[in-house]
Structures are given as C-alpha cells and as structure tokens.
Scaffold this motif. Sequence first.
Motif, PDB file in Angstrom:
ATOM      1  N   ALA A 210      -1.751   6.323   7.316  1.00 20.69           N
ATOM      2  CA  ALA A 210      -2.312   4.988   7.530  1.00 20.69           C
ATOM      3  C   ALA A 210      -3.824   5.047   7.463  1.00 20.69           C
ATOM      4  O   ALA A 210      -4.518   4.619   8.369  1.00 20.69           O
ATOM      5  CB  ALA A 210      -1.857   4.435   8.867  1.00 20.69           C
ATOM      6  N   ARG A 211      -4.306   5.627   6.370  1.00 25.07           N
ATOM      7  CA  ARG A 211      -5.761   5.745   6.264  1.00 25.07           C
ATOM      8  C   ARG A 211      -6.355   4.487   5.645  1.00 25.07           C
ATOM      9  O   ARG A 211      -7.465   4.488   5.161  1.00 25.07           O
ATOM     10  CB  ARG A 211      -6.140   6.958   5.424  1.00 25.07           C
ATOM     11  N   THR A 212      -5.564   3.422   5.574  1.00 20.77           N
ATOM     12  CA  THR A 212      -6.052   2.195   4.945  1.00 20.77           C
ATOM     13  C   THR A 212      -5.989   1.056   5.953  1.00 20.77           C
ATOM     14  O   THR A 212      -5.090   0.223   5.905  1.00 20.77           O
ATOM     15  CB  THR A 212      -5.202   1.824   3.735  1.00 20.77           C
TER      16      THR A 212
ATOM     17  N   ALA B 166      -4.347   8.695  11.591  1.00 22.36           N
ATOM     18  CA  ALA B 166      -3.421   7.590  11.376  1.00 22.36           C
ATOM     19  C   ALA B 166      -4.068   6.259  11.731  1.00 22.36           C
ATOM     20  O   ALA B 166      -3.729   5.215  11.171  1.00 22.36           O
ATOM     21  CB  ALA B 166      -2.156   7.809  12.196  1.00 22.36           C
ATOM     22  N   LEU B 167      -4.998   6.277  12.672  1.00 20.59           N
ATOM     23  CA  LEU B 167      -5.679   5.043  13.077  1.00 20.59           C
ATOM     24  C   LEU B 167      -6.821   4.697  12.134  1.00 20.59           C
ATOM     25  O   LEU B 167      -7.538   3.721  12.347  1.00 20.59           O
ATOM     26  CB  LEU B 167      -6.232   5.191  14.501  1.00 20.59           C
ATOM     27  N   GLY B 168      -7.028   5.539  11.115  1.00 18.75           N
ATOM     28  CA  GLY B 168      -8.107   5.287  10.182  1.00 18.75           C
ATOM     29  C   GLY B 168      -9.466   5.671  10.733  1.00 18.75           C
ATOM     30  O   GLY B 168     -10.494   5.133  10.327  1.00 18.75           O
TER      31      GLY B 168
ATOM     32  N   ILE C 179       1.122   1.609  14.791  1.00 17.41           N
ATOM     33  CA  ILE C 179      -0.135   2.307  14.481  1.00 17.41           C
ATOM     34  C   ILE C 179      -0.944   1.504  13.462  1.00 17.41           C
ATOM     35  O   ILE C 179      -2.167   1.366  13.586  1.00 17.41           O
ATOM     36  CB  ILE C 179       0.140   3.743  13.993  1.00 17.41           C
ATOM     37  N   THR C 180      -0.232   0.932  12.470  1.00 16.09           N
ATOM     38  CA  THR C 180      -0.924   0.101  11.481  1.00 16.09           C
ATOM     39  C   THR C 180      -1.609  -1.074  12.175  1.00 16.09           C
ATOM     40  O   THR C 180      -2.775  -1.396  11.915  1.00 16.09           O
ATOM     41  CB  THR C 180       0.083  -0.430  10.447  1.00 16.09           C
ATOM     42  N   ARG C 181      -0.840  -1.709  13.089  1.00 16.12           N
ATOM     43  CA  ARG C 181      -1.395  -2.857  13.810  1.00 16.12           C
ATOM     44  C   ARG C 181      -2.630  -2.438  14.607  1.00 16.12           C
ATOM     45  O   ARG C 181      -3.666  -3.103  14.606  1.00 16.12           O
ATOM     46  CB  ARG C 181      -0.312  -3.420  14.739  1.00 16.12           C
TER      47      ARG C 181
END
Lengths: 318, 660
Positions: free
Chosen positions: A4-6, A226-228, A182-184
């Motif tokens: 989730a690097r984006t 993962a959190l960017g 995690i994306t959120r």
Amino acid sequence: MIRARTPRRSAGAVFRALLLALSTALSAAALPAFADGPVSVTDRRGPQSFEAPPERIVVLDWALAEALLDLGIAPLGAPELTLYRDWVGTPAMPEGVTDIGLRSAPNLETIASLESQAIVAADLSAQEVARLEAIAPVLVFDAWSADHDNLAAQREIFLELALLTGRTARAERLLSEMETEITRRAEALARAYGGTPPDTAVIRLNDAATLWVYGENAVPTAALEALGVANALPQPPSRWGVAQKNLDALAEVEEGAIIAIRPHMAGAQVFESPLWQKLPAVAAGRYAEAGPVWSYGGYLSLLRHARALSDALLALAE
Amino acid sequence: MIARPARLPLPGLLALTLALVAGHLILRIEIAPARFLALLTGTEAQSFAEIRVTHAVLPRIAMGLAVGAALGLAGSLFQQITGNRLASPLTLGAASGAWLAVVVATLAAPALVAGAREWVSLAGACLAFALVLGIAGLRGLLGLRAVLAGMAVNLLFEALAGALVLLESPYFSHLFVWGAGDLGQSGWQSLTWVLPRLGLAALGALAGLRVLGLLRAGAGGAEARGLSLAPWLGGLALIALFLTAISVAAVGMIGFIGLLAPNLARACGARRPAQEILASALIGAALLTGADLAAVLMSGALPDMVPTGALTALGGAPALVLLLRRRLGAADHAALEMPQGPARLRPVALAALALCAGSALVLALALAQGPGGWQFTWPEPMTLSFRWPRILGAAGAGAAMALSGVILQRVIRNPLASPEVLGMSSGASFALVLTTLLTGVSIHSVGAGVALAGSLGVMVLLLALVRRHGNAPMVVALVGISLGAVLDALVKIALAAGTADSFAILGWLGGSTYRVSPGGALSLAGVSLAGVAAAWAGRRWLTLIAAGDAVAEARGLAIAKARAGCLAGAAALAALVTAVMGPVSFVGLLAPHLATLIGARRAGPQVLAAPVIGAVLMVVSDWMGRVLLYPMQLPAGTIAALLGGGFFLVTLLRLRGGRG
C-alpha cells in the motif's frame, strides 16, 4: 504482501477494494465450513497431511499463538502466558490455555500430557522437531531469519494455519479487512499531512542512553511502509529487524518524526535529558508514542502496528 | 620492600590520557573547532550538533575518565589493603555482587533501583566481599585463596543472575547492554550523580594514606605504635566497595580496569601508597577512555553498538597474564588444604553413596509435576523417552566433570583446580560461542569438535605456562580466570543486542540437558565410563604425580608425558560435556572433595567415588530444574552451580571456623 505504498489512491479504487472485501466476506459466509475431510498444509519440509482439521493445537511461540488467536482458535497450550499477557496483550490469551513453559525450552512432558492433535513451531532444529513428532504431528515453519522477508513468512504461516484449521475464508476476510483498513489509514494520514506524511523512525527505548531502532525485516517497519510512510532511520535487514544504538543516532532524523513503542520500562528516564529534548524531531514536536504492541508478532500484528503507528502520526498532525 | 627513589612518569600518563580524550573529540565532534571552544567557555548550544557535543560526547568522555579513575582507585585500595596484586573489584567478587543485587532489585522492587541504586549495589558488593573474606580469612586475602574464593562467588552470582534474567526475559533486555558496561550518556545527570560520590571516596582514601604507609612497613610495626589497623582497613575496604558499587550502578560491569591499573602503576614505578593511588586512578582513566574509543569506533562500523565493558575484558585479560606471570610472590605458591575425611572408604559410606545414587535415580525418573500437580509414578514410555536422555546425560556430565576435577587436582596439585576454574570449560564455550557468532549456526548444533579444539587450546596454553613456571598454582589459576573473562566479554558482545538470540545463548550458558539427544547422552555416559576405567588403570600415576615430580621420577614415571596425557584427558572430558550440554560449573571442583570427605582419599577409590558423586549431584540438579518452577525449566548447570556453589562456600566457611 500488502503493498500500500500508494496513499493517494482514487476514491474509485477504494470503492472497488471495499466491494471486493464485501464479496469475499459474502462468499465465505455462503460456503459451508470446511468439511471434516483431510487437509494438507505445507511447512518448511513440504506438504504435511492431516486426516481432519486438528482442533487441539499447541503453539511454541508467541507469534504463532497470535496467528491462531486471530483465526479465532484458542491454543491448547502456549509458552510463558504471564509474560504474554504483559507484553503482547492483543489478541487476548483466554483463560484455560495451558502454560507450557519457556519459549526457549518448552516442556515436552506438559505438551505430551495435553494430547494435542498438532504442534506448531518455528525455527526449530531437525532434532527438536523429531522429538516433538513423537508427541503429535508437527508443523514447523521458518519464521525469523535475516535471509528472508519475515513478514512474507508470517503471512504464509497465517494462511497455512488457516488451511490447517479450515478457516481459510475467515483468514482471507481478515486479510482483506486488514488491507482495507490500512489503505483507509494511509489515506487518512495523507489527508492529515496534506500529501506525504513525514519520514518516521520507529524505536523502542532501552535505557537513558540506548534504544532499539526498527529496520528492514521488522514488523513495525513493514507497517510504516504499508501506511505509505518512509523509514527515517533505515537499518540493514537482520533476523529480528532491530539494531541497538546510542541515543544520539536519533539526530539523523532531521525532518522526520520519531515514534516510540511502549512499554518504555527503564527508558522513560530519557525524557528528562536535554539531549533528548534537543533532538531535531523532538524539539520540533514530531515525537509520539504508540502501543503497546508486540514487535515480533504474527501477520495480523501488522494491522495492530499500523493502527498504533497511524494513530500516533495522526495525533502529531493535529 | 625497598623504597627506591620513585620516578613516576606522571606527565607521560597525563599526556596519554589527554591524547585519548583528544582522539574522542576528533572522532566524534562535527562542529568547527572555534565553536567547540566557545561551547567549552559557556556559550549556549544552538544546534543539535552542538547539544550532542555538550550532552553526549563530553559527558561520555567525562564518565569514562571518572569511572576509570574510580575503578583504578578501588583496585589500588583493594590491592594495598590485602597486599595481593590480584585483588580487584572483579576478582574479589564485589562487582558481580553489585550486579546481582541490582538485577534482583530491578525485578523485585523497581522503585528501589530508581531511588537508591548505589545502596542496592553497595549492599550486593558488601555481601559478596564478606563471603570472600569469610572464605579466605583475613590472612588468606594475601594470596591465591582470596582470588579463587572470589571466582567461586562470581560463578555462583552469575548463575543466579542468569536464571533470573532467563525467566523474565522481556523485562531484562535492557540489562544486557548495561551488564556489558555501556558508557553512553544522554546528559550530565549520571555524571553529577557519580562525581560527588567519587570525590567523597577519594577524600576518604586520602585520609587513609598514612595507614596504608604503615601497613606497607608491616602490620606489626603499626600495632606497636598503638595504632589499631582493623577499623582503618575496614573503612578503606568499604571505600573500595563503594567505588565499585557506584561504577556498577552508573555504567554496569566494567572488568579488569581495577585489576590492571594498579599493576601497571607499579610497573611504571609507583612505590609509595599516594603514588600508587594517584597513578592507578590516572591509568584507570586512560585505560577506560582508550577502551571506550575502541568501542565508539567499532559501534560506528557495526550495525549494533559495542559495549565498552566487554572490550576492557577482551583486552585486559591477556594483558594481565603478560604482566603478572613473571612477578609471582611466595604467597602465590601457598597451598590450600581442603577438609579431609576418614582415611578409608568405609562400607557405611559406600552404602550411603549407593543409597543416594539409587534414590536420586528414582526421584529423577518417577517424581514430577504435571498440569494436574505432583505425580509419583513410573513414567509412561513416551515420558520415559523424554526423561532418560536427560537423566543419563546429566549423570554422564556430572561423572565426566568430577573425573576431570580429580585428575586436575592431582596433576596441578591444587585442591581448587577444576575444569571450570582452569578455563577448560571456558575454552570450549569460547570456541562454540565464537563459531556461532561467526557462522550464524545455532549454538546447539555446533558440535563437539569445535569444543574440543577450544578446550585443548587452553590446555596447550596451560602446559606452556606451567612448564615455564614450575607448575605455580597462581599461573594456572590466572590463565583460567583470564580465559574465563575473555569468554565472558565475547558472550556479552553477543548478548548485548538483547534479542531472542541473546536468550538462546544465555540458556545454553546455563548448561541444560533439555536438548541432550539419546545419542549424546549415551556417548557422554560411555566416555565417562571409559574415562573412569582409564583413570582406575592409571591410578598409580595419579598417586605418583600428586606426590611430586621428584618422587614420581624416582619411581620411573615419565613425568612430562604423564602430565600431558592427564591434562589432555581432563580437557577432553570437559570439552565433551560442554559440547553436549553447555558449561557446567562447580561439579568438577566439588565432587573430588566430597569423595575425599567420605574417605576416598587415595587415587583409586577417588576416581571411582567422585564420578558417582558428580553424577548424583547433576541428576538431582537436573530433576530440580525440571520440577521446581514447573512448567518453566531451569538449566541443570545453573542449579548445580547454586547447589554446588552454596555447598562449596559453606564448606570453606566451616573450614575457617574450625581453625578458629
């Protein structure tokens, strides 16, 4: 693996991810639970067959205990329960689990007396595995090593344990929920910082002058990624992913933030020192605390770390 | 002692210290020299780089100087009070006493450690010193006896601290680096804590200078002048203990500075007490600053920081051997007599021994704790398959160490000789830990060959030194102590990371039967039996060697060959035990004496009785380790060290009491 690097993902992508998660969950609910048929799982030695999914399982380390508890199964026996409740905490270890002694030397006689259907272990020598095989079928995984990706290994272990216990659907759901959350959280972070969050160093305080820095191959670092968020103090990969440093190593974090995972123990005395107070990150108010979380945990501890770290970073952004 | 005109190279020492300080500054300071001078003269630090200079670099240097001086001073006081040049915070047990006290207090009363660290630490140091004093006696402080008693206390306390740390692992990871002596500072608060205490102690030492001078002239003369020395000496000892305690409380275990500095001071020409104290403090400061410089350099090159204390031992131990081996005094050759039992092994004693062995076996096999509580039943086949390799392994290890001890005590002619005291176990451990560090292989699977190489290496060194020095017990003990310290330093570097691997090594160092395989147990037992048989066949040799070289040669024994053969055998036994289950302490020291106590005084009966006693001791220790803290298991070697060490101390204390 979560990649989730984006953080600046479009709303459409999020929607699609949510939809995917929902459909996975629905399909899991629609399918009947695994029949009590034979299962085959793969450990470091290759495929291992069980005539039926075992229910009475003994685990020999805390990360494996976490993975099993995350799958909704209480282990029959697990090591050092008192310390687990102090240091790992979540997921909670239910009452009624038998303490099998030290992680470094689990009590074979106790394990034998539990009449388990499977013993799950990590990083044991072939000789130790052979002894356990005399008690019950053994699954042994390579979990912590400088030569592989620890997180990928934990994910593999989590999925194999799910396969073993007939809970693959639940595991898939948990993973996709984790990814979604995690994306959120990554997006919330990006929003809060109006773009990219600051590079962050994750540490654990040791005493007034020394601390551990989490580097490559550690769960907290993977959670950051993962959190960017980039690691402000990268360390070469090692077996446990930590390096011990003197306090002034933190001075390299100039523009970034520092997060210390609790409990601090003796390390709390550092806060009074001028050196700490004048660290660029601390002086600029970019220091926060997170946890407590166990840094050597199972795959879902990635989510627990992501929660703790993103909460800390969000608090800093305010 | 002849009072030669002293030419102490004080300016040289001072220059060396300053050069080392300058080395630190050049290496670690990243600001302009002009700015640095401004900071020194009181300008407020602006950037972090400047704060780092004023609050990390400078206090670290100052702490190195202060603690080095404190340890040099403590060592000098200890050596002057006792007249023993091997006396020091490390060798008299004081440092490990302080360390154990702080470990215990961290667990039991964290608030106490935060508030009154020096008193906790001082209490531990005093306790350890009192034990050593009780064992060695005031007069015994002069020679080897005090040092060996100190070693025994060290082994005992380290076993205790190791067990505690193992059981509460996550709470203690921060103690690893502190235990290895880290000088890192994050401000001046530690130093402002240390300096006034150090100053007070130094003043106290100055007040005692006259007494030290009189002591040097001879205690009798001082008493004749109507000066009662005892309270003064007690007070000075307390100062030395206090210095040890504050250094341990401030930066952890820093070995060898206190031992090395006074010896270097004398080598530099210090003669009078004041000179020796001054030079020792200065040399101590220089030594620690130098070691710290090396630690800083290595920490920069390695992913993990390197603790300074571990480096002082790594360099200090060999330096000590070089320095001292030519300078042995008469007291260093003094013999030590252990208690003797009846002249023969009587049937009653034999029966009692057999009964002990039988009941130990039954206990170990049948009585255990399970999830349902205590059970006394014959084990089921699977339980038996877990228990017998451990029991047999423990028995074999105990027998092998005991036999090794019997041989060494007779060949070295020193009742305190044993594989663990002479460094043979350390040699094997050293080789194993080094292999683990270099190759990353688990310490449990390195193998007996490596252990044997380490152990034989020690033996070769021992033989070389023994040959040159006519078998002086002091040299032998010295090599053992030094090798033990080098091993300890290496292990501490390995442990300092504080990860789960540290605990694996720590568990292994306890000497556990947990991982003994059936094959390992059988081979250990087989080798022990073969060793006993060989020793029985060679009992005449053992008798002759113990009687003295002249007697032995007159009876036609090729003494050099016989001695080499015996030492090689003893080293091989210790190496095998170490490879199979980790280092085992005290059994090799104690079992031969217990055999003597029940009447097995001649070589023949002793080589039979001592292994049986060693086996019983280890089987009981292993059983206790398995059941006492169920489901936790303590290593058998740790329990044996506690039992054996405790018993050993009591024996030595009673021995002193018996003599009045």
